[in-house]
Motif scaffolding. Structure first.
Motif, short mmCIF file in Angstrom:
data_model
loop_
_atom_site.label_atom_id
_atom_site.label_comp_id
_atom_site.label_asym_id
_atom_site.label_seq_id
_atom_site.Cartn_x
_atom_site.Cartn_y
_atom_site.Cartn_z
N ILE A 53 -12.44 -23.83 -22.96
CA ILE A 53 -12.45 -25.05 -22.14
C ILE A 53 -12.96 -24.75 -20.74
CG2 ILE A 53 -10.98 -26.80 -21.05
CD1 ILE A 53 -9.21 -26.67 -23.56
N VAL A 54 -12.60 -23.59 -20.20
CA VAL A 54 -13.01 -23.23 -18.85
C VAL A 54 -14.32 -22.44 -18.85
CG1 VAL A 54 -11.83 -21.01 -18.57
CG2 VAL A 54 -11.97 -22.59 -16.63
N GLY A 55 -14.88 -22.20 -20.02
CA GLY A 55 -16.18 -21.55 -20.11
C GLY A 55 -16.17 -20.04 -20.07
N LYS A 58 -17.68 -18.75 -25.32
CA LYS A 58 -18.50 -19.81 -25.90
C LYS A 58 -18.21 -19.91 -27.40
CE LYS A 58 -22.43 -20.07 -22.74
NZ LYS A 58 -22.18 -21.49 -22.40
N PRO A 59 -18.13 -21.12 -27.93
CA PRO A 59 -17.90 -21.28 -29.37
C PRO A 59 -19.16 -20.97 -30.16
CG PRO A 59 -18.20 -23.42 -28.35
CD PRO A 59 -18.18 -22.41 -27.23
N ASP A 60 -18.99 -20.67 -31.43
CA ASP A 60 -20.14 -20.49 -32.32
C ASP A 60 -20.73 -21.83 -32.72
OD1 ASP A 60 -19.68 -17.73 -32.30
OD2 ASP A 60 -18.29 -17.87 -33.99
N ALA A 61 -19.91 -22.87 -32.73
CA ALA A 61 -20.35 -24.21 -33.08
C ALA A 61 -19.45 -25.22 -32.41
CB ALA A 61 -20.32 -24.40 -34.60
N GLY A 62 -19.97 -26.44 -32.22
CA GLY A 62 -19.17 -27.50 -31.62
C GLY A 62 -19.45 -27.69 -30.14
N ASP A 70 -20.90 -31.08 -20.94
CA ASP A 70 -20.69 -30.14 -22.04
C ASP A 70 -20.62 -28.71 -21.50
OD1 ASP A 70 -20.57 -28.70 -24.38
OD2 ASP A 70 -22.16 -29.80 -25.38
N VAL A 71 -19.42 -28.14 -21.54
CA VAL A 71 -19.21 -26.77 -21.05
C VAL A 71 -20.03 -25.77 -21.86
CG1 VAL A 71 -17.48 -24.95 -20.72
CG2 VAL A 71 -16.88 -27.33 -20.26
N THR A 72 -20.18 -26.03 -23.16
CA THR A 72 -20.84 -25.05 -24.04
C THR A 72 -22.34 -24.94 -23.76
OG1 THR A 72 -21.26 -26.67 -25.80
CG2 THR A 72 -19.15 -25.54 -25.82
N GLN A 73 -22.93 -25.96 -23.13
CA GLN A 73 -24.37 -25.95 -22.86
C GLN A 73 -24.70 -25.65 -21.40
OE1 GLN A 73 -26.54 -26.24 -25.43
NE2 GLN A 73 -24.70 -26.35 -26.71
N ASP A 78 -24.13 -23.74 -13.37
CA ASP A 78 -23.43 -25.01 -13.61
C ASP A 78 -21.95 -24.76 -13.92
OD1 ASP A 78 -25.67 -26.55 -13.18
OD2 ASP A 78 -26.25 -26.59 -15.29
N LEU A 79 -21.67 -23.67 -14.65
CA LEU A 79 -20.28 -23.34 -14.95
C LEU A 79 -19.48 -23.08 -13.69
CD1 LEU A 79 -20.31 -21.02 -18.11
CD2 LEU A 79 -19.21 -23.25 -17.88
N GLN A 80 -20.09 -22.39 -12.74
CA GLN A 80 -19.40 -22.11 -11.48
C GLN A 80 -19.02 -23.41 -10.78
OE1 GLN A 80 -21.46 -19.30 -8.98
NE2 GLN A 80 -21.93 -17.95 -10.68
N LYS A 81 -19.91 -24.39 -10.83
CA LYS A 81 -19.62 -25.68 -10.20
C LYS A 81 -18.53 -26.43 -10.98
CE LYS A 81 -24.32 -26.20 -8.40
NZ LYS A 81 -25.59 -26.99 -8.48
N MET A 82 -18.62 -26.35 -12.32
CA MET A 82 -17.64 -27.04 -13.15
C MET A 82 -16.24 -26.45 -12.98
SD MET A 82 -19.91 -27.55 -16.63
CE MET A 82 -18.61 -28.38 -17.55
N ARG A 83 -16.19 -25.15 -12.72
CA ARG A 83 -14.88 -24.50 -12.59
C ARG A 83 -14.13 -24.92 -11.34
NH1 ARG A 83 -17.48 -19.02 -14.70
NH2 ARG A 83 -17.11 -19.29 -16.93
N LEU A 84 -14.82 -25.61 -10.43
CA LEU A 84 -14.12 -26.18 -9.28
C LEU A 84 -13.12 -27.23 -9.72
CD1 LEU A 84 -17.11 -26.58 -6.79
CD2 LEU A 84 -15.26 -24.92 -6.64
#
Length: 251
Positions: A53-55, A58-62, A70-73, A78-84
């Motif tokens: 969920i926090v990145g 990474k999942p294999d699917a989904g 979408d955290v997985t993409q 972008d992950l660093q920004k999302m983790r805020l």
């Protein structure tokens, strides 16, 4: 707030051999401002799901959507920004041994924001007061009890006032009284902030006194998702056995 769709994950042993399927087709929606309890036997995939969920994994699917993204993409930037948007309490507290309590709590603000130092210190004092550790800012983690370390972890996880907070075994290794105080603190914090919270815990007696909804993982699958009352009254054999700690049953 959080939408998990058909997520699967397998880990391949370093020495070869068949992959270990940790998550398989997990789908789950966590509403905004909900305190969600994630339960299940050991090695059922709960902590792995939190890290996805926090990145951190990474999942294999989904897909995993957090507030529509979408955290997985996401790229690393972008992950660093999302983790805020996240605060997280790790299972082993993950405090920096060489840092004081005050510096541990201030760490997210210094890394993720441009707040001036006087405001950071003010926030640290406010968090310490909230977790009943006023005057502890100069101590090192080695001089703290297990319960005090958890409180420091809670203060650090919530200091950025993130809209999503993840707690992994917040009361692990604590006595029953201290555990209850920790859970009540987390519930009080969630109500005051309105944050969306996902909490993994094996301490069901206390966890189920604070949750709004509950999901149960079993062998990498989500086998139950409902209100806390529905979890307590479920007739699904595995859920009933686990929630009530019964020795006889399919588990």
């Amino acid at each position: 707030m959080i939408s998990i769709q058909s997520v699967s994950k397998a880990f391949r042993p370093a020495g070869g051999g068949p992959p270990n399927q940790v998550l398989e087709g997990v789908s789950l929606d966590v509403p905004a401002s909900c305190l969600y309890g994630l339960i299940g036997p050991g090695a059922s995939g709960k902590s792995v799901l939190l890290k996805m969920i926090v990145g951190l994994l990474k999942p294999d699917a989904g897909s995993i959507l957090v507030d529509g993204a979408d955290v997985t993409q996401a790229s690393e930037l972008d992950l660093q920004k999302m983790r805020l948007k996240f605060g997280m309490l790790f299972q082993n507290n993950a405090l920096f041994d060489h840092m004081t309590v005050g510096d541990n709590i201030a760490f997210p603000l210094r890394r993720l924001t441009d707040l001036p130092e006087d405001q950071i210190k003010s926030r640290v004092m406010e968090r310490l007061a909230h977790v009943a550790l006023t005057g502890f800012e100069g101590r090192l983690p080695a001089g703290l009890s297990g319960g005090q370390k958890k409180r420091v972890g809670v203060a650090r996880a919530t200091i950025t006032k993130a809209p999503i907070v993840l707690y992994d075994e917040p009361a692990a290794g604590l006595d029953p009284v201290t555990s209850q105080k920790i859970f009540e603190l987390l519930r009080e914090e969630q109500r005051a902030s309105g944050a969306t919270v996902i909490m993994v815990s094996s301490d069901l007696d206390r966890l189920l006194t604070v949750t709004d909804r509950v999901g149960m993982m079993y062998r990498g699958r989500l086998i139950f998702d409902g209100t806390t009352h529905e979890a307590k009254t479920s007739t699904e054999p595995r859920v009933r056995q686990f929630v009530h700690g019964l020795t006889e049953g399919p588990l």
